[in-house]
Design an enzyme around this catalytic site. Structure first.
Site, PDB file in Angstrom:
ATOM      1  N   SER A 186       0.750  -1.247  -0.022  1.00 60.44           N
ATOM      2  CA  SER A 186       0.129  -0.075   0.052  1.00 60.44           C
ATOM      3  C   SER A 186       0.791   1.354  -0.030  1.00 60.44           C
ATOM      4  CB  SER A 186      -0.908   0.015   1.137  1.00 60.44           C
ATOM      5  OG  SER A 186      -0.180  -0.030   2.501  1.00 60.44           O
ATOM      6  N   HIS A 214      -5.532  -4.310  -1.275  1.00 60.70           N
ATOM      7  CA  HIS A 214      -5.522  -3.141  -2.198  1.00 60.70           C
ATOM      8  C   HIS A 214      -5.696  -3.780  -3.823  1.00 60.70           C
ATOM      9  CE1 HIS A 214      -4.799   0.531   0.170  1.00 60.70           C
ATOM     10  NE2 HIS A 214      -4.294  -0.228   0.939  1.00 60.70           N
ATOM     11  N   LYS A 244     -12.387  -1.274   1.122  1.00 59.75           N
ATOM     12  CA  LYS A 244     -11.682  -0.446   0.095  1.00 59.75           C
ATOM     13  C   LYS A 244     -12.402  -0.358  -1.385  1.00 59.75           C
ATOM     14  CE  LYS A 244      -7.293  -0.809   2.748  1.00 59.75           C
ATOM     15  NZ  LYS A 244      -6.481  -1.915   3.389  1.00 59.75           N
TER      16      LYS A 244
HETATM   17  C1  LIG Z   1      -6.439  -1.901   4.638  1.00 61.02           C
HETATM   18  C2  LIG Z   1      -5.843  -3.167   4.862  1.00 61.02           C
HETATM   19  C3  LIG Z   1      -6.380  -4.079   5.538  1.00 61.02           C
HETATM   20  C4  LIG Z   1      -7.486  -3.887   6.592  1.00 61.02           C
HETATM   21  O1  LIG Z   1      -8.645  -3.806   6.096  1.00 61.02           O
HETATM   22  P1  LIG Z   1     -10.053  -3.470   6.678  1.00 61.02           P
HETATM   23  O2  LIG Z   1     -11.218  -3.753   6.068  1.00 61.02           O
HETATM   24  O3  LIG Z   1      -9.711  -1.873   6.554  1.00 61.02           O
HETATM   25  O4  LIG Z   1     -10.027  -3.796   8.200  1.00 61.02           O
HETATM   26  C5  LIG Z   1      -5.977  -5.575   5.789  1.00 61.02           C
HETATM   27  N1  LIG Z   1      -4.880  -5.837   4.981  1.00 61.02           N
HETATM   28  C6  LIG Z   1      -4.266  -5.010   4.212  1.00 61.02           C
HETATM   29  C7  LIG Z   1      -3.235  -5.547   3.323  1.00 61.02           C
HETATM   30  C8  LIG Z   1      -4.819  -3.732   3.981  1.00 61.02           C
HETATM   31  O5  LIG Z   1      -4.225  -2.964   3.214  1.00 61.02           O
END
Ligand SMILES: *Cc1c(COP(=O)(O)O)cnc(C)c1O
Length: 397
Positions: A186, A214, A244
């Site tokens: 990310s 992502h 996301k």
């Molecule tokens: C954002 C993210 C999460 C967390 O996801 P949420 O649904 O916001 O709890 C977990 N793993 C990765 C790789 C992320 O980028």
């Protein structure tokens, strides 16, 4: 009376963060988290949300959520294994499995929860986990919770992974060995080298685990990083988030039927935390339907990402080596980076600075997240601000 020790601990540590400029002040939004946002009465072009496809404010999702509230109420009322499983939870899980091209899927309350749930349901103290050094915090915590031995490998370094996989296997110390990676990283927007990881996994009999938070909705026409590489039948665990690109909240694991059956009886957030709300579930189902029917939003996301990247590059900014819409603008020095971000803000662009310890020292950056919902006009507005502030601060000529 409250604890003196706690009071002292909080005082000292909060003060320390503030002195070092590391205390994060949160600006609340006065609007939806769309391509334009309102903060402190000002409108800004939003380049910080993970709402990649604009679905968080999509009318079709809103309608589905409202209908679900009218039918089922606002809360699911219990954990999944008591009587908090609504038919729509199962419908969502079927849709997710189809979308991911796996036998089955299980939904959780968040992506973070997935990693708390899935790793420790399968791995224990007699096992080892090979983990990319840049993996997300929730993966790190999930690994710790399992009490397996954690072996970090250098970021996307396949020689290092192979060496450590061989060492772990040859040592004879571990029952099961897992390799775990983000699908898309990310902070830099680079993609995990899944074909090589699968090869190494096959050679040393590793369990494969990809957290594609992502990548889902973004790569592989929306189905994610695993599909992007054509490896849907080679990855044991595919983690995704509904928070996301899907635009709602929640997470899921997709994989073989046996794995999902096991998670339904052994993963603790599924057993001990109330299930996703009806509105979240219905909106997520609608989002998956939209993505399954058309790649239009996905294409618009990539068009906008390419447009923003080309614009920043033409202005002379260093945008790193991202392979995805995540667009870092690397400034370097931490203080400069923070100043750059706040000047962008003053001029009408919301793009957060990301500095050490989230990224290595000297690689401070402002991270831009273009979305399908941005118009060219909004992106042009952002680019004009980038040009103005970049020149003013001597970052570009
Ligand atoms: C954002 C993210 C999460 C967390 O996801 P949420 O649904 O916001 O709890 C977990 N793993 C990765 C790789 C992320 O980028």
């Amino acid at each position: 009376m409250s604890s003196k020790q706690l009071g002292q601990f909080l005082n000292e540590n909060l003060e320390d963060l503030k002195v070092k400029g590391l205390y994060n002040v949160i600006d609340p939004l006065q609007s939806a988290n769309g391509p334009l946002i309102q903060i402190n009465g000002r409108e800004l072009v939003n380049l910080s949300s993970n709402n990649y496809l604009g679905l968080a404010t999509d009318d079709r999702l809103k309608k589905a959520a409202i209908e679900a509230v009218n039918t089922y109420g606002v809360g699911a009322g219990a954990v999944r294994t008591i009587n908090g499983t609504l038919e729509i939870h199962l419908e969502l899980e079927e849709k997710l499995a189809q979308f991911k091209k796996t036998e089955a899927a299980i939904a959780y309350q968040s992506g973070f929860n997935c990693n708390m749930a899935a790793i420790s349901a399968v791995m224990d103290k007699n096992d080892a986990i090979l983990s990319d050094e840049l993996n997300h915090a929730s993966i790190i915590d999930g690994c710790r919770l399992s009490r397996a031995t954690i072996i970090r490998f250098n970021h996307s370094d396949m020689v290092d992974l192979r060496t450590k996989a061989k060492e772990a296997r040859d040592s004879g110390k571990y029952n099961k060995i897992m390799v775990i990676t983000d699908g898309v990283f990310s902070m830099d927007g680079d993609i995990a080298k899944l074909p090589e990881i699968v090869e190494i996994a096959e050679e040393f009999d590793l369990i494969t685990y990809v957290d594609d938070a992502h990548g889902s909705g973004v790569l592989g026409d929306g189905a994610g990083t695993v599909k992007h590489f054509g490896l849907s039948d080679k990855i044991d665990f595919q983690i995704g988030t509904l928070s996301k690109a899907i635009g709602v909240v929640g997470g899921y694991v997709a994989g073989k039927r046996d794995l999902i059956d096991w998670l339904k009886v052994r993963s603790r957030p599924f057993l001990f935390s109330t299930s996703l709300t009806p509105a979240d579930v219905a909106a997520s189902i609608k989002a998956i339907e939209i993505l399954s029917e058309s790649t239009e939003l996905n294409q618009r996301l990539w068009e906008n990402a390419n447009y923003l990247k080309a614009g920043l590059e033409k202005l002379g900014f260093d945008i790193g080596d991202s392979e995805t819409p995540i667009t870092p603008c690397i400034i370097g020095d931490e203080v400069q980076t923070q100043k750059f971000s706040s000047r962008l803000n003053e001029e009408g662009v919301y793009a957060k600075s990301i500095v050490f310890p989230t990224v290595p020292r000297g690689t401070g950056r402002v991270r831009n997240m273009p979305s399908a919902a941005h118009t060219k006009e909004m992106l042009d507005r952002a680019l004009a601000v980038y040009e103005k502030v970049g020149k003013e601060m001597g970052i570009i000529q």
